[in-house]
Design an enzyme around this catalytic site. Structure first.
Site, mmCIF file in Angstrom:
data_model
loop_
_atom_site.group_PDB
_atom_site.id
_atom_site.type_symbol
_atom_site.label_atom_id
_atom_site.label_comp_id
_atom_site.label_asym_id
_atom_site.label_seq_id
_atom_site.Cartn_x
_atom_site.Cartn_y
_atom_site.Cartn_z
ATOM 1 N N TYR A 37 0.820 -1.217 0.000
ATOM 2 C CA TYR A 37 0.000 0.000 0.000
ATOM 3 C C TYR A 37 0.852 1.264 0.000
ATOM 4 O O TYR A 37 0.324 2.362 0.095
ATOM 5 C CB TYR A 37 -0.921 0.019 1.226
ATOM 6 C CG TYR A 37 -2.145 -0.852 1.101
ATOM 7 C CD1 TYR A 37 -2.118 -2.032 0.374
ATOM 8 C CD2 TYR A 37 -3.328 -0.493 1.727
ATOM 9 C CE1 TYR A 37 -3.229 -2.833 0.280
ATOM 10 C CE2 TYR A 37 -4.454 -1.291 1.631
ATOM 11 C CZ TYR A 37 -4.396 -2.461 0.903
ATOM 12 O OH TYR A 37 -5.513 -3.253 0.818
ATOM 13 N N LYS B 292 3.181 -13.834 5.989
ATOM 14 C CA LYS B 292 3.348 -14.997 5.104
ATOM 15 C C LYS B 292 4.854 -15.209 4.939
ATOM 16 O O LYS B 292 5.399 -15.153 3.831
ATOM 17 C CB LYS B 292 2.632 -14.687 3.771
ATOM 18 C CG LYS B 292 2.570 -15.822 2.797
ATOM 19 C CD LYS B 292 1.568 -16.903 3.178
ATOM 20 C CE LYS B 292 1.606 -18.029 2.159
ATOM 21 N NZ LYS B 292 0.913 -19.235 2.620
ATOM 22 N N ASP C 249 -2.808 -17.141 5.622
ATOM 23 C CA ASP C 249 -3.823 -18.032 5.044
ATOM 24 C C ASP C 249 -4.431 -18.920 6.135
ATOM 25 O O ASP C 249 -5.648 -19.062 6.248
ATOM 26 C CB ASP C 249 -3.250 -18.874 3.883
ATOM 27 C CG ASP C 249 -1.864 -19.419 4.158
ATOM 28 O OD1 ASP C 249 -1.275 -19.056 5.197
ATOM 29 O OD2 ASP C 249 -1.370 -20.223 3.353
ATOM 30 N N ASP D 205 -5.717 -5.140 6.211
ATOM 31 C CA ASP D 205 -6.907 -4.618 5.536
ATOM 32 C C ASP D 205 -7.893 -5.758 5.277
ATOM 33 O O ASP D 205 -9.088 -5.665 5.573
ATOM 34 C CB ASP D 205 -6.483 -3.962 4.215
ATOM 35 C CG ASP D 205 -7.600 -3.110 3.632
ATOM 36 O OD1 ASP D 205 -8.580 -2.844 4.345
ATOM 37 O OD2 ASP D 205 -7.488 -2.716 2.455
#
Ligand code: NAD
Length: 359
Positions: free
Chosen positions: A124, A191, A225, A249
């Protein structure tokens, strides 16, 4: 005491929900001198920009703002004004508490989760290179040279910076929040198994910060995940969650879903000495001007604002009034009725009136 606070009504449904929140705050008896400031697509013709300097100056001066949602054109046009405000004012922490309210239809009960999302870095950061542009081709060649990996020449590129300093301050914010609010555990999420130098760094720094809180606040790590599945299956296992920007987000919308939708999910963007309070939801253009959407998310954002400025009693009273109106289920907007077409649903402003009536 009178507080000077900047109010950005926003666009789409923004003005309706902002007005509802402002009236509720005023009704608590806390004296606020609201300084109205503009932003968004509608003012480009007037100022030549969707984010005029005068708006930023107002927030910098008052240090606290309540902001309605602002539309961002998808794919083309100007960059997100919401992201620009956060970056310009270095509002590095996005705080999104999600709590179940009795009377809201949801698959889950007793949800009490807090998302702490890094607000200034990651994908972002707005460092993007458009497909086909000269500089994009140069960048692709340079990356191929340095990484010895191929990138398809017809690619667009978005850069994902995650720094030690940026991670340290957001994780510290998460732990400090946990300490101040008597929470038990902080879960860092990324991740790291795939993106070792960005998400891996996030975990490594978080682990270091966690050591300062050993014995006081529990610390654990999860992959994003897996975390999505965990939250759907056993949300009661989690407490405060700290994440880089993009994952934060996405996960905050997931958490809003756990408590019954975007209509009731508040948020705050916090820096070292400036704070902007806003709902998680966007400008929902299809409902704009209809006076039908749920003002709760914006009102609960104002509750967070009242807490922040030290008006804890007013914050508590407003939160209780909201809870009472939702639990009664009578003077609530369409999304809080058993059927969305329920003819007894009230307007945005009527729901705010009912909340004011409970103060
Ligand atoms: P959105 O949150 O505006 O709306 C999605 C759907 O959620 C709506 O169609 C509606 O069904 C529901 N919803 C949202 N707010 C509600 C409320 N208060 N009461 C009842 N239902 C509500 O998301 P979107 O459609 O993805 O985005 C629309 C615009 O808002 C985009 O331009 C986006 O960039 C912008 N946006 C702004 C912010 C912000 O200002 N911080 C945040 C998110 C999205």
């Amino acid at each position: 005491m009178t507080y000077n606070i900047t109010l950005i009504p926003g666009d789409g449904i923004g003005p309706e929900v902002s007005d509802a929140a402002r009236r509720c705050v005023d009704a608590t008896g806390v004296k606020i001198n609201w300084e109205i400031a503009e932003a968004g697509a509608d003012i480009i013709a007037k100022y030549g920009t969707p984010l005029p300097d005068s708006t930023l100056a107002s927030i910098r001066k008052n240090k606290v703002a309540l902001k309605g949602p602002l539309t961002t054109p998808i794919g083309t046009g100007f960059r997100s004004v919401n992201v620009a405000i956060r970056k310009e004012l270095d509002l590095y922490a996005c705080l999104r508490p999600t709590r179940s309210y009795k009377g809201v239809r949801s698959r889950y009960k007793d949800i009490d989760l807090v998302i702490v999302r890094e607000n200034t870095e990651d994908l972002y950061a707005g460092i993007e290179f458009e497909e086909g542009k000269l500089e994009t081709n140069q960048l692709i060649k340079e990356i191929e040279k340095l990484s010895k990996k191929n990138i398809r020449p017809d690619s667009g590129i978005s850069i994902k910076p995650i720094s030690i300093s940026g991670t340290k301050r957001i994780v510290k914010f998460g732990f400090e929040y946990a300490v101040k609010h008597n929470r038990k555990k902080v879960t860092a999420i990324s991740k790291a198994n795939i993106m070792k130098f960005t998400d891996g760094l996030f975990f490594a720094v978080a682990r270091e910060v966690a050591k300062e809180y050993e014995g006081k606040i529990e610390y654990e790590e999860r992959l994003i995940d897996n975390m999505c599945m965990q939250l759907v299956q056993k949300p009661e296992l989690y407490d405060v969650m700290v994440l880089p920007n993009l994952y934060g987000d996405i996960l905050s919308d997931l958490c809003a879903g756990l408590i019954g939708g975007l209509g009731i999910a508040p948020g705050a963007n916090l820096g070292n000495d400036i704070a902007v309070f806003e709902a998680i939801h966007g400008s929902a253009p299809k409902y704009a001007g209809k006076n039908v959407v749920n003002p709760t998310a914006m009102i609960l954002s104002a509750v967070l604002m009242l807490e922040y400025i030290g008006e804890k009693d007013a914050a508590k009273r407003l939160d209780k009034a909201v809870a009472k109106v939702i639990a009664a289920g009578k003077d609530v907007t369409y999304d809080l009725k058993p059927e969305r077409t329920d003819p007894t649903a009230v307007s945005t402003s009527k729901m705010a009136d009912a909340i004011i009536g409970e103060l």
